[in-house]
Design an enzyme around this catalytic site. Structure first.
Site, PDB file in Angstrom:
ATOM      1  N   ARG B  16       6.923  18.134  -4.749  1.00  0.00           N
ATOM      2  CA  ARG B  16       6.281  18.301  -3.963  1.00  0.00           C
ATOM      3  C   ARG B  16       6.090  20.712  -4.070  1.00  0.00           C
ATOM      4  NH1 ARG B  16       4.455  16.033   0.667  1.00  0.00           N
ATOM      5  NH2 ARG B  16       3.949  18.082   1.921  1.00  0.00           N
ATOM      6  N   CYS B  80      -6.656   5.114  -6.068  1.00  0.00           N
ATOM      7  CA  CYS B  80      -5.885   5.411  -7.445  1.00  0.00           C
ATOM      8  C   CYS B  80      -5.489   4.780  -8.277  1.00  0.00           C
ATOM      9  CB  CYS B  80      -4.046   3.963  -6.475  1.00  0.00           C
ATOM     10  SG  CYS B  80      -3.938   4.290  -4.859  1.00  0.00           S
ATOM     11  N   GLY B 117      -0.089  12.445   4.442  1.00  0.00           N
ATOM     12  CA  GLY B 117      -0.178  12.241   3.184  1.00  0.00           C
ATOM     13  C   GLY B 117      -1.952  12.956   2.760  1.00  0.00           C
ATOM     14  N   ARG B 187      13.173   5.051   7.842  1.00  0.00           N
ATOM     15  CA  ARG B 187      12.334   4.820   9.447  1.00  0.00           C
ATOM     16  C   ARG B 187      11.536   3.549   9.377  1.00  0.00           C
ATOM     17  NH1 ARG B 187       7.914   7.385   9.649  1.00  0.00           N
ATOM     18  NH2 ARG B 187       8.170   9.200   8.563  1.00  0.00           N
ATOM     19  N   CYS B 198       7.927   2.531   1.021  1.00  0.00           N
ATOM     20  CA  CYS B 198       5.766   3.488   1.319  1.00  0.00           C
ATOM     21  C   CYS B 198       6.254   4.902   0.302  1.00  0.00           C
ATOM     22  CB  CYS B 198       6.134   4.327   2.307  1.00  0.00           C
ATOM     23  SG  CYS B 198       5.444   2.304   3.290  1.00  0.00           S
ATOM     24  N   CYS B 199       5.360   4.328  -1.304  1.00  0.00           N
ATOM     25  CA  CYS B 199       5.616   5.785  -1.636  1.00  0.00           C
ATOM     26  C   CYS B 199       5.485   6.790  -1.222  1.00  0.00           C
ATOM     27  CB  CYS B 199       4.643   5.318  -2.950  1.00  0.00           C
ATOM     28  SG  CYS B 199       2.514   5.243  -2.471  1.00  0.00           S
TER      29      CYS B 199
END
Lengths: 379, 379
Positions: B16, B80, B117, B187, B198-199
């Site tokens: 990030r 994607c 996201g 989570r 999950c990515c």
């Protein structure tokens, strides 16, 4: 070397469509182009979709509804040249032998964004300075009026001509006869440009089917040959230094002439990117139809009318036909094909045998530096 | 027929980035790839940029800052598979003789959209039903657990492996050792998928330079051959009928094997689109590395680890390396090239000679029906 022809073309009327979404507009154009071509949808081997603001997978989302699935689909964005880029790739993929039949289409639904037109990036450096597209073109117009003998009336004459042509085109968004006075007295946008000198916001789609020539000969259509394709980005070397010199269009034109062996005097009909009246004037010069600084004489003399020496924007151009961004470059090809086939009805350019298309845009630190796509066609 | 090699590759660390915009990320990757290739930027004849959410002209905006101007630039979007599509076009343009040297790059800055996201289309029919990506993959996972002997632990093992690989990759966004228990207790997102399955959302860029082989031989690099390219859209025939059968990936794999003469047993290293743990499992089967319903045995047996029969996602994959959408498909190629050159450091797959990349996505009425891009490479 393989020859490539246009087998089928179609477009929706450009308009503001309340009840149709972008996918449905695209589907209408594609279905009509298939019908026009005589080819079965199963023969389309790849699809190239030009669009700017329709979100991910607009190509697949459109084709899915027609059951055109499984094939390679490319979503191409190049600002105002998105449609021209889709045209180029569909053409070259056939020319270079990857496919025998390919579809190019373009679509945009700008009416979703409200009356304002384009959804501009509010963090963009130029936009933050107020350097939106009308402002940029107004600066160029001011400079052009300063450098040449042209007057605001000459700018207005471009609008008058294109609206006159649009009146003859059932696919044009605006059907309205306007006079020089109407244009000059219409709402000011960015001095000297008035609202009738700026292209409008709207919705629409267009589609073109390319085919390898031998295969195409089994179909009954009048085959239109594609003879040249250019795509360039700008050199950004010019910027504000010489505002009336659209460097990227000059270079694209030169490359197209060189690669096709054509000369400006060979061209009978031209669809060019008249997003603003001043743009059309500058491109006359950039594409070599007259010396620099004398573009205004072409409109004054009527040389660029449908019955003139070279018919420019017989469709009505962006000013009257409209400018649903991704569709524009594809619709330019549709018009040229109709003209070369002799199917342009009341706006037919007599004896048209050689046509060209030109779209350009994407202001990245200076106007029109993003991408310019040009194509040449012969009967 | 012309042969094409990869001359240079590079990527930014996926992360990030607060202080770098998308253009700057792209520029870093492109500059490093040029350096890696030994070629001068003036030799790049065309550029293909894969990106989904960066707005108009991201390719030109990035290249402008490097003075790479004037050339044809294509902005390609295929959800994607955008990066894989850019790879395909840059490769084929050299293969088919249009250019001798072409650049593919991909870039995305998702951190601008906040922690959530992706900026999803809130008018999308599927999104309105709550059928977001994690939900769709969770349904597939539920069904897979029902149909096969797999357990939630097998799903977790995919995450454990890819995080283990990511630990060895300085370019991976997440450096974290996780256990099966960690994964299962993280989570919940959409049952049975937990957050470590999950990515994640992030930023990054990657670049690959393709060159015609004869021209490339003047450079000192270890040349990696491109031996196959496939791009398909889905057939939408399957939908919810058979949720554990990713039709588009099955077909893309078959086409790649047929066109290259390769067999699943020939492949030493594979970067595949593990946006969710279940996805990786399904693609083992879809790509023929095991019979249907037995993908979970590959992870159980360690066959897909770096030292296994076929190393899958040695980079850490989307799960650990990250998934800045447009960059992902390009970064997969970067990893495979490093692996085939023997430059992958601690995560080197011993003796890797044949590698493949796979990206897929764009749920259009059913998962993964939008586009799937695959490529094959040999030393």
């Amino acid at each position: 070397m393989r020859e490539v022809v246009v087998l089928g073309v179609a477009m929706t009327k450009f308009d503001r469509y309340k009840d149709l979404d972008a996918e449905e507009l695209a589907q209408r154009a594609i279905l009509e182009a298939l019908k026009d071509s005589g080819i079965n949808k199963k023969e389309i081997e790849a699809a190239y979709c030009g669009s700017v603001f329709q979100g991910p997978m607009i190509g697949q989302r459109s084709l899915k509804g027609l059951g055109m699935v499984g094939i390679p689909v490319y979503n191409l964005e190049n600002a105002c040249s998105s449609g021209g880029t889709a045209i180029r790739e569909a053409y070259l993929t056939v020319k270079e032998g990857r496919h025998d039949v390919a579809l190019a289409f373009g679509v945009e639904k700008l009416s979703s964004f409200g009356k304002g037109g384009l959804p501009l990036d509010q963090q963009d450096f130029e936009i933050l300075q107020g350097y939106s597209m009308p402002a940029g073109y107004a600066m160029r117009a001011q400079r052009y009026l300063y450098e040449t003998e042209a007057t605001p009336e000459h700018l207005a004459m471009i609008s008058v001509k294109n609206h006159m042509n649009g009146l003859l085109n059932p696919y044009a968004q605006r059907h309205k006869k306007v006079t020089i006075e109407d244009v000059l007295q219409s709402r000011p946008v960015a001095d000297p440009l008035t609202v009738l000198q700026c292209c409008m916001s709207g919705d629409g789609a267009a589609a073109v089917i390319f085919c390898e020539k031998k295969k195409a000969q089994q179909y009954v259509n009048k085959l239109i040959h594609v003879t040249g394709s250019v795509l360039l980005s700008g050199k950004f070397s010019n910027g504000f230094k010489d505002m009336t010199y659209p460097e990227i269009t000059v270079r694209a034109g030169q490359e197209l002439y060189e690669s096709t062996g054509l000369d400006p005097s060979d061209v009978n009909v031209l669809e060019l990117h008249d997003a603003f009246t001043i743009a059309e004037l500058l491109y006359y010069e950039a594409l070599g139809f007259c010396p620099r600084g004398e573009g205004f004489r072409l409109i004054e003399e009527g040389a660029v009318e449908i019955n003139g020496r070279i018919a420019v924007n017989p469709s009505g151009g962006l000013l009257a036909k409209g400018h649903p961004v991704g569709a524009t470059g594809v619709a330019q090809v549709v018009e040229i094909v109709w003209q070369l086939r002799g199917e342009a009805g009341n706006r037919q350019v007599p004896g048209a045998r050689v046509g060209m298309t030109h779209c350009t845009g994407g202001g990245v630190w200076g106007m029109d530096n993003g991408a310019c796509a040009m194509h040449a066609f012969t009967l």
